[in-house]
Scaffold this motif. Structure first.
Motif: not given
Length: 310
Positions: A215-232
């Motif tokens: 759940x933490x990973x999903x939220x972090x990845x979504x928020x990071x990607x929403x402002x232009x970051x590239x998560x995995x």
């Protein structure tokens, strides 16, 4: 003396080789579905000859399609049987509400869309093939286009590190670190139900900032990607955690300075950064909920699977 009827071998052979029109239709559709991602890979990796009307790319597409079509036609009996079994599995999945026709369609469309914007589209296929628990559910839960998720990320960037100046090349990474700081300072670890994994969407986790590692990973990845970051997301022994793409080793040196001397001075004092380097030499930094600064210690370092979100 008993005479046996004469068998016309050429005629029998031609009968056995008669192909159903449905064979050609099924093989053609399958060949097209396989050709598209392969063509994208070749298009991104081969030198552009700059022929008029992109004829070099047209010829590549036709050639790849022809090769795949004739190969599948040669193995058509096995292929048709496998397709039939797979369709039955998808039908069963659709009926019981598990992985079915709509899910595979969404996955394929998402893969093609992501590959078309990626300089290394083959990495997307590799990521799809790597083992990753609840992959389709997690991808759907990473709602980076949800206004609530983006608004939260924007709020975090105005709350943390807004006054940092002189690092314009790393503005996006600094803002993603602001998201990391906001989430990790509020995260409350809560186990899933005993019955099995519960995959919360990013917008759902925003309600109470609580849940387990996925759940933490999903939220972090979504928020990071929403402002232009590239998560995995990294799957390791009994754990899932997020990472962010930093760039090259030169970028890592500059980000290391930012973390140690500007952004997370107290949290990172006397400690080292933890990161992975992929097969292309790109640096990915740990953003786990257990860390108080980007690049904090790994809970488990061995990578069993990776889910990259481009």
């Amino acid at each position: 003396m008993m005479k046996f009827p004469k068998i016309d071998l050429p005629h029998l052979k031609s009968k056995l080789q008669v192909k159903s029109p449905w064979d050609r239709i099924i093989i053609s559709l399958l060949s097209l579905l396989i050709t598209i991602p392969i063509f994208i890979i070749l298009h991104q990796n081969l030198i552009d000859l700059e022929w008029a009307f992109n004829l070099d790319r047209v010829f590549i597409f036709i050639f790849v399609f022809a090769v795949i079509f004739f190969l599948l036609m040669y193995l058509r009996t096995i292929i048709i049987l496998c397709v039939a079994v797979y369709l039955l599995i998808l039908f069963y999945g659709s009926v019981i509400g598990n992985y079915g026709f709509s899910e595979i369609s969404e996955d394929y469309n998402s893969m093609i869309y992501t590959m078309s914007d990626n300089p290394y589209p083959q990495d997307i296929i590799v990521a799809k093939l790597l083992p990753f628990p609840n992959k389709s559910k997690i991808v759907n839960a990473i709602e980076y286009q949800n206004p609530k998720v983006r608004n939260f990320a924007i709020m975090a960037t105005t709350k943390h590190f807004k006054g940092i100046r002189g690092y314009s090349d790393y503005r996006t990474i600094i803002q993603c670190f602001a998201v990391f700081k906001e989430i990790n300072s509020r995260w409350n670890y809560v186990n899933d139900p005993k019955e099995g994994d519960y995959i919360a969407t990013a917008s759902e986790s925003l309600e109470y900032f609580s849940g387990d590692c996925d759940d933490h990973s999903i939220l972090m990845a979504a928020a990071v990607r929403s402002i232009g970051g590239t998560p995995r997301l990294i799957h390791t022994k009994g754990h899932i955690y997020p990472e962010i793409l930093i760039g090259s080793m030169i970028d890592l040196e500059k980000v290391n300075y930012l973390i140690k001397n500007v952004l997370f001075v107290k949290e990172s004092y006397g400690k080292k950064l933890h990161y992975h380097i992929d097969e292309r030499g790109q640096v990915w930094m740990n953003l786990d909920y257990t860390a108080t600064y980007p690049g904090g210690p790994f809970m488990y370092e061995e990578i069993l699977g990776a889910l990259t979100l481009n």
